[in-house]
Design an enzyme around this catalytic site. Structure first.
Site: not given
Ligand code: TIU
Length: 234
Positions: A27, A139, A172
């Site tokens: 990310d 995701k 995350c």
């Protein structure tokens, strides 16, 4: 071949088979790292979260140089938001009593609709853009495994071990390591190559929780020892 490499880590040295190991970069998106992005709108400390950009670039280049599989992830949603759980909309939203979160996921910010696939802010920062042939996983969750094709892609490449980097440590990064560990993947997070929005409070605890109790969820190493063993392979 079956050549394995080893470098110092906690709770003990991490040994990984180079051809069966992927670098996972979580990310590193404009929405989490740049001004006017989702993270800043949420009230995140950008200086803290940006600290992992330069180390992650070094790690990425070293792994590419050694010929390792590279997997990038991006958190985000379909433009119709049909894959966005209500928990994310409700709790990361502009509720009347919520002065911290000014915009909801899916609403339009200055980098585009927040965390929506195809928008400028949703994509990976310029410094860490994927190369052709590298895997990019979109995701909807915090973890990289729920409702994605990542396990299929890793198995198709015979990946058993992950070197893990990215943002945010407390969210995350940690969730993805826990999900990977439950699926039998051996994970080693790299301390300098992860950061979050509140590193003064969360980073050390998050990393300690991963490696405590003889590596409950995995290993934690530092960058330089890994760069030292990858450099001769470039
Ligand atoms: N909110 C927060 O700290 N992070 C996220 O929502 N996503 C990631 O960590 N990537």
């Amino acid at each position: 071949g079956t050549d394995s490499l080893t470098f110092d880590a906690k709770p003990y040295a991490f040994t990984f088979p180079l051809k069966h190991t992927a670098l996972l970069v979580i990310d590193m998106q404009r929405d989490f790292l740049l001004e006017k992005g989702f993270g800043e709108i949420q009230g995140g400390n950008l200086e803290a979260v940006q600290a992992s950009i330069a180390p992650t670039k070094k790690l990425l280049e070293a792994c590419r140089g050694a010929g390792m599989t590279v997997v990038h992830t991006r958190e985000g949603h379909k433009p119709d938001m049909s894959d966005c759980p209500s928990s994310k909309l409700v709790r990361q939203a502009a509720a009347p009593n919520n002065t911290q979160h000014k915009l909801v996921i899916g609403e339009k910010g200055e980098l585009g609709r927040l965390l929506v696939r195809g928008e400028y802010g949703h994509d990976i920062i310029d410094e860490l853009q994927p190369l052709p042939g590298e895997v990019v996983i979109d995701k909807p969750g915090k973890g990289s495994f729920w409702n994605t094709e990542i396990l299929h892609k890793l198995k198709a490449r015979a990946i058993t071990h992950l070197i893990v980097s990215g943002v945010t440590t407390e969210c995350c990064f940690a969730t993805s390591i826990r999900e990977a560990n439950d699926r039998g993947l051996e994970c080693c997070g790299i301390e300098e190559a992860t950061s979050g929005y509140n590193d003064a409070c969360f980073k050390k605890s998050t990393l300690d929780m991963i490696h405590w109790s003889q590596g409950l969820f995995g290993f934690i190493g530092t960058l330089q020892p890994l760069l030292d063993i990858l450099a001769p392979l470039a």
